[in-house]
Design an enzyme around this catalytic site. Structure first.
Site, mmCIF file in Angstrom:
data_model
loop_
_atom_site.group_PDB
_atom_site.id
_atom_site.type_symbol
_atom_site.label_atom_id
_atom_site.label_comp_id
_atom_site.label_asym_id
_atom_site.label_seq_id
_atom_site.Cartn_x
_atom_site.Cartn_y
_atom_site.Cartn_z
ATOM 1 N N PHE A 141 0.852 -1.170 0.000
ATOM 2 C CA PHE A 141 0.000 0.000 0.000
ATOM 3 C C PHE A 141 0.900 1.236 0.000
ATOM 4 O O PHE A 141 2.110 1.163 -0.197
ATOM 5 C CB PHE A 141 -0.913 -0.055 1.232
ATOM 6 C CG PHE A 141 -1.949 1.015 1.304
ATOM 7 C CD1 PHE A 141 -2.715 1.346 0.200
ATOM 8 C CD2 PHE A 141 -2.174 1.691 2.488
ATOM 9 C CE1 PHE A 141 -3.682 2.341 0.266
ATOM 10 C CE2 PHE A 141 -3.144 2.679 2.572
ATOM 11 C CZ PHE A 141 -3.894 2.999 1.462
ATOM 12 N N GLY B 169 4.743 5.253 4.418
ATOM 13 C CA GLY B 169 4.600 6.162 5.553
ATOM 14 C C GLY B 169 5.813 6.023 6.456
ATOM 15 O O GLY B 169 6.861 5.558 6.033
ATOM 16 N N CYS C 36 10.658 8.359 8.379
ATOM 17 C CA CYS C 36 11.854 8.640 7.572
ATOM 18 C C CYS C 36 11.543 8.978 6.118
ATOM 19 O O CYS C 36 11.875 10.061 5.648
ATOM 20 C CB CYS C 36 12.812 7.452 7.626
ATOM 21 S SG CYS C 36 13.453 7.124 9.276
#
Length: 197
Positions: free
Chosen positions: A22, A25, A28
């Site tokens: 997906f 996120g 970093c």
């Protein structure tokens, strides 16, 4: 072709890097991408590929929102809230954004994430969750079975290998939206009625 690439163990350290899931996120990658784009802009260097990544990521999240809305399900079970399995890091998790959007559309969202222990969250991770989903405690389910029994549609947001057999035995009346390609490409059970991303 992807399967052949993943068999290479000399150049390819881990097959996980070649199996997109997906949206990305975490603390970093989003920050680093913004920094690279900003630095390129200050140097007057065009980086069209890097510049498009953030928008592409946002569109992945929107695509999931649209799918769930179009399904007309009102009770949504979300497996995973952290940005990836094996961590309690929620910062810039696409699943937090997905959850927030679905709640905003009037859906009842329930969450099961075995890595998420609210009492153990600290620092920026805790602050992020409190700002994005201040009511998260009300959304958490004590078990995956509880999540499934209360949901009309189950979203696989993270890969939890220990739940593979349970997922395959889920009642055929439950729709599963597989955002992380948990079942590659077709599961072996006829009980799986899901949509692979």
């Amino acid at each position: 072709v992807m399967e052949l690439f993943c068999r290479d163990t000399k150049l390819n350290v881990s097959a996980d890097y070649l199996k997109p899931g997906f949206a990305y996120g975490g603390s970093c990658l989003p920050k680093d991408l913004r920094a690279l784009n900003y630095h390129a802009k200050t140097l007057d260097v065009r980086v069209p590929l890097l510049a498009a990544i953030d928008e592409s990521n946002r569109l992945q999240i929107q695509r999931a929102i649209d799918y769930v809305v179009d399904s007309r399900a009102k009770k949504i079970g979300l497996l995973g809230l952290t940005f990836k399995a094996g961590t309690d890091d929620l910062r810039e998790s696409p699943l937090v954004l997905l959850c927030e959007a679905l709640i905003g559309k009037g859906m009842e969202v329930m969450i099961y994430d075995p890595n998420l222990v609210l009492s153990q969250l600290v620092g920026a991770n805790k602050v992020y969750l409190e700002e994005q989903l201040p009511h998260v405690a009300r959304l958490l389910c004590p078990s995956f079975d509880d999540l499934v029994s209360r949901s009309e549609l189950v979203i696989l947001g993270n890969r939890y290998e220990e739940l593979r057999d349970v997922l395959l035995s889920v009642n055929g009346n439950k729709e599963i939206l597989d955002l992380v390609r948990f079942f590659d490409p077709q599961p072996t059970s006829s009980n799986y009625h899901g949509v692979c991303w």
